[in-house]
Design a protein around this motif. Structure first.
Motif, PDB file in Angstrom:
ATOM      1  N   TYR A  60      -1.949   3.450  20.645  1.00 44.11           N
ATOM      2  CA  TYR A  60      -1.324   4.672  21.181  1.00 44.11           C
ATOM      3  C   TYR A  60      -0.652   4.262  22.207  1.00 44.11           C
ATOM      4  O   TYR A  60       0.656   4.610  22.611  1.00 44.11           O
ATOM      5  N   LEU A  61      -0.949   3.403  23.342  1.00 40.94           N
ATOM      6  CA  LEU A  61      -0.260   3.452  24.457  1.00 40.94           C
ATOM      7  C   LEU A  61       0.535   2.206  24.436  1.00 40.94           C
ATOM      8  O   LEU A  61       1.529   2.257  25.682  1.00 40.94           O
ATOM      9  N   ARG A  62       0.491   1.422  23.588  1.00 40.10           N
ATOM     10  CA  ARG A  62       1.452   0.180  23.758  1.00 40.10           C
ATOM     11  C   ARG A  62       2.800   0.736  23.582  1.00 40.10           C
ATOM     12  O   ARG A  62       3.297   1.499  23.149  1.00 40.10           O
ATOM     13  N   PRO A  63       3.833  -0.209  24.190  1.00 44.21           N
ATOM     14  CA  PRO A  63       5.164   0.440  24.544  1.00 44.21           C
ATOM     15  C   PRO A  63       6.066   0.365  23.534  1.00 44.21           C
ATOM     16  O   PRO A  63       6.807   1.182  23.325  1.00 44.21           O
ATOM     17  N   ASP A  64       5.642  -0.378  22.627  1.00 36.09           N
ATOM     18  CA  ASP A  64       6.707  -0.549  21.359  1.00 36.09           C
ATOM     19  C   ASP A  64       6.107   0.046  19.913  1.00 36.09           C
ATOM     20  O   ASP A  64       6.715  -0.018  19.016  1.00 36.09           O
ATOM     21  N   ILE A  65       5.262   1.143  20.310  1.00 36.27           N
ATOM     22  CA  ILE A  65       4.711   1.906  19.166  1.00 36.27           C
ATOM     23  C   ILE A  65       5.929   2.865  18.866  1.00 36.27           C
ATOM     24  O   ILE A  65       6.362   3.543  19.455  1.00 36.27           O
ATOM     25  N   LYS A  66       5.877   3.015  17.400  1.00 33.47           N
ATOM     26  CA  LYS A  66       6.692   3.716  16.957  1.00 33.47           C
ATOM     27  C   LYS A  66       6.310   4.949  16.292  1.00 33.47           C
ATOM     28  O   LYS A  66       5.207   4.391  15.327  1.00 33.47           O
ATOM     29  N   ARG A  67       6.711   6.077  16.725  1.00 36.47           N
ATOM     30  CA  ARG A  67       5.986   7.279  15.841  1.00 36.47           C
ATOM     31  C   ARG A  67       6.849   8.128  15.134  1.00 36.47           C
ATOM     32  O   ARG A  67       8.012   7.739  14.873  1.00 36.47           O
ATOM     33  N   GLY A  68       6.134   9.004  14.466  1.00 36.94           N
ATOM     34  CA  GLY A  68       6.854   9.818  13.644  1.00 36.94           C
ATOM     35  C   GLY A  68       6.739   9.564  12.273  1.00 36.94           C
ATOM     36  O   GLY A  68       6.072   8.692  11.734  1.00 36.94           O
ATOM     37  N   ASN A  69       7.554  10.264  11.362  1.00 38.41           N
ATOM     38  CA  ASN A  69       7.447   9.825   9.926  1.00 38.41           C
ATOM     39  C   ASN A  69       7.803   8.486   9.638  1.00 38.41           C
ATOM     40  O   ASN A  69       8.716   7.862   9.993  1.00 38.41           O
ATOM     41  N   PHE A  70       7.105   8.148   8.642  1.00 38.05           N
ATOM     42  CA  PHE A  70       7.593   7.006   8.163  1.00 38.05           C
ATOM     43  C   PHE A  70       8.692   6.975   7.024  1.00 38.05           C
ATOM     44  O   PHE A  70       8.947   7.969   6.393  1.00 38.05           O
ATOM     45  N   SER A  71       9.724   6.166   7.222  1.00 32.60           N
ATOM     46  CA  SER A  71      10.864   6.076   6.394  1.00 32.60           C
ATOM     47  C   SER A  71      10.664   5.790   4.968  1.00 32.60           C
ATOM     48  O   SER A  71       9.580   5.226   4.511  1.00 32.60           O
ATOM     49  N   ALA A  72      11.556   6.120   4.001  1.00 38.11           N
ATOM     50  CA  ALA A  72      10.967   5.608   2.609  1.00 38.11           C
ATOM     51  C   ALA A  72      11.051   4.188   2.641  1.00 38.11           C
ATOM     52  O   ALA A  72      10.240   3.630   1.882  1.00 38.11           O
ATOM     53  N   ASP A  73      11.844   3.417   3.259  1.00 36.12           N
ATOM     54  CA  ASP A  73      11.849   2.022   3.159  1.00 36.12           C
ATOM     55  C   ASP A  73      10.588   1.628   3.802  1.00 36.12           C
ATOM     56  O   ASP A  73      10.047   0.491   3.213  1.00 36.12           O
ATOM     57  N   GLU A  74      10.006   2.226   4.861  1.00 30.99           N
ATOM     58  CA  GLU A  74       8.710   1.503   5.285  1.00 30.99           C
ATOM     59  C   GLU A  74       7.600   1.956   4.279  1.00 30.99           C
ATOM     60  O   GLU A  74       6.740   1.057   4.071  1.00 30.99           O
ATOM     61  N   GLU A  75       7.709   3.125   3.659  1.00 31.15           N
ATOM     62  CA  GLU A  75       6.774   3.359   2.898  1.00 31.15           C
ATOM     63  C   GLU A  75       6.801   2.228   1.726  1.00 31.15           C
ATOM     64  O   GLU A  75       5.832   1.848   0.984  1.00 31.15           O
ATOM     65  N   ALA A  76       7.887   2.276   1.104  1.00 29.94           N
ATOM     66  CA  ALA A  76       8.159   1.271   0.012  1.00 29.94           C
ATOM     67  C   ALA A  76       7.753  -0.183   0.331  1.00 29.94           C
ATOM     68  O   ALA A  76       7.078  -0.742  -0.453  1.00 29.94           O
ATOM     69  N   LEU A  77       7.926  -0.618   1.560  1.00 24.20           N
ATOM     70  CA  LEU A  77       7.452  -1.689   1.943  1.00 24.20           C
ATOM     71  C   LEU A  77       5.826  -1.674   2.174  1.00 24.20           C
ATOM     72  O   LEU A  77       5.302  -2.814   1.748  1.00 24.20           O
ATOM     73  N   ILE A  78       5.222  -0.781   2.331  1.00 21.31           N
ATOM     74  CA  ILE A  78       3.643  -0.754   2.546  1.00 21.31           C
ATOM     75  C   ILE A  78       3.214  -0.663   1.205  1.00 21.31           C
ATOM     76  O   ILE A  78       2.282  -1.405   0.851  1.00 21.31           O
ATOM     77  N   VAL A  79       3.851   0.136   0.228  1.00 21.75           N
ATOM     78  CA  VAL A  79       3.332  -0.101  -1.131  1.00 21.75           C
ATOM     79  C   VAL A  79       3.288  -1.530  -1.741  1.00 21.75           C
ATOM     80  O   VAL A  79       2.564  -2.093  -2.312  1.00 21.75           O
ATOM     81  N   ARG A  80       4.704  -2.251  -1.292  1.00 21.35           N
ATOM     82  CA  ARG A  80       4.789  -3.464  -2.007  1.00 21.35           C
ATOM     83  C   ARG A  80       3.784  -4.383  -1.223  1.00 21.35           C
ATOM     84  O   ARG A  80       3.188  -5.421  -1.879  1.00 21.35           O
ATOM     85  N   LEU A  81       3.615  -4.358  -0.019  1.00 19.27           N
ATOM     86  CA  LEU A  81       2.646  -5.250   0.668  1.00 19.27           C
ATOM     87  C   LEU A  81       1.239  -4.959   0.303  1.00 19.27           C
ATOM     88  O   LEU A  81       0.445  -5.812   0.210  1.00 19.27           O
TER      89      LEU A  81
END
Length: 282
Positions: A60-81
């Motif tokens: 939560y507090l880490r400065p480089d945390i990215k928030r919000g919706n996952f993009s289609a690319d991110e989701e595709a990457l998650i699926v693949r990984l």
DNA sequence: AACGTAGCCAACCGCGTGGGC
DNA sequence: TGCCCACGCGGTTGGCTACGT
């Protein structure tokens, strides 16, 4: 092998983090890094388990945390990984900058998995997102906003009172609506607006301002503490300016004055040698 | 308007592992 | 070599909101 308890549980807080706790943790890590999670809470004056501090920082507090919706690319990457690595969430998270294993795990269980079960052939696609129940889904960011606000008035009061910190938390970041919204209220000088629902344009504006403001800082202002911690350019905007306001010692500092404020507080903290001394000021 | 349910996310729990002594 | 400690990981839970009836 006898397993050491993660911490003595007596007297330690659990559950949602309060704004003050967040602030203490961020301020401490900002100053000292986190060489020893077990000792950190005591040294930072937190009644928390080291594990809890670590989780809070990482998720939560880490400065480089990215928030919000996952993009289609991110989701595709998650699926693949996930196909390649299985439930090794940390390994998957390593391939998605700014995303935490916990977040990815949650997204997998709440979105992707269900979608794949419904459509095993289809890959991830944000467009095809909710095959979920006919719950007229608001955008995730909007839900997050609500949820953040609901966290026992934690996040909102924290972020509202700490625009500098909120911007750092959401920095490098696509969206962190709660922070943006609260910050909007602050920057507009209208605290009542914090609770208003009609903030969207203000929030967007504030986010832009935040980004511009962040760019105006230089990491050279601070001594090196922890390589990985300081490697993020966003980190330089963390905490101290927020603390000023939290402490009621200053109006929201301009970008021009914040460098001085930060130096001042850094000096104060270094001289104190112990973050617990902060409580005296508080 | 009130209630029940589903969905979501932050936080917790317990185990495995690696390093230091 | 074995023990202890701390960290990191993955699974699970609790609490909250939004939706549907």
């Amino acid at each position: 092998m006898g397993r050491a308890p993660c911490c003595e549980k007596e007297g330690l807080r659990r559950g949602a983090w309060s704004p003050e706790e967040d602030q203490r943790l961020v301020a401490y890590i900002r100053q000292h890094g986190h060489p020893n999670w077990r000792a950190l809470p005591r040294q930072a004056g937190l009644l928390r388990c080291g594990k809890s501090c670590r989780l809070r920082w990482i998720n939560y507090l880490r400065p480089d945390i990215k928030r919000g919706n996952f993009s289609a690319d991110e989701e595709a990457l998650i699926v693949r990984l996930h196909r390649e690595l299985g439930n090794r969430w940390s390994a998957i998270a390593a391939q998605l900058p700014g995303r935490t294993d916990n977040e990815i795990k949650n997204v997998w269980h709440t979105h992707i998995k269900k979608r794949l079960e419904g459509d095993p052939e289809g890959g991830a696609s944000a467009a095809g997102r909710p095959k979920q129940k006919a719950r007229k889904s608001k955008p995730a960011a909007a839900r997050n906003k609500k949820q953040a606000a609901a966290k026992a008035d934690n996040s909102e009061t924290f972020m509202t009172a700490s625009p500098g910190l909120s911007s750092s938390v959401s920095s490098g970041v696509t969206t962190f609506a709660a922070a943006a919204e609260s910050t909007a209220a602050v920057s507009s000088g209208d605290t009542a607006a914090t609770t208003s629902a009609s903030l969207q344009p203000e929030a967007a504006k504030a986010e832009t301002e935040m980004e511009m403001e962040m760019e105006s800082f230089s990491s050279a202002e601070f001594p090196p503490i922890d390589e990985s911690f300081w490697s993020s350019p966003d980190v330089v905007d963390m905490g101290l300016g927020a603390m000023d306001e939290e402490l009621g010692l200053a109006s929201p500092p301009s970008a021009a004055t914040r460098d001085e404020d930060m130096e001042f507080w850094l000096k104060m903290l270094l001289e104190s040698g112990d973050m617990r001394d902060l409580s005296v000021v508080l």
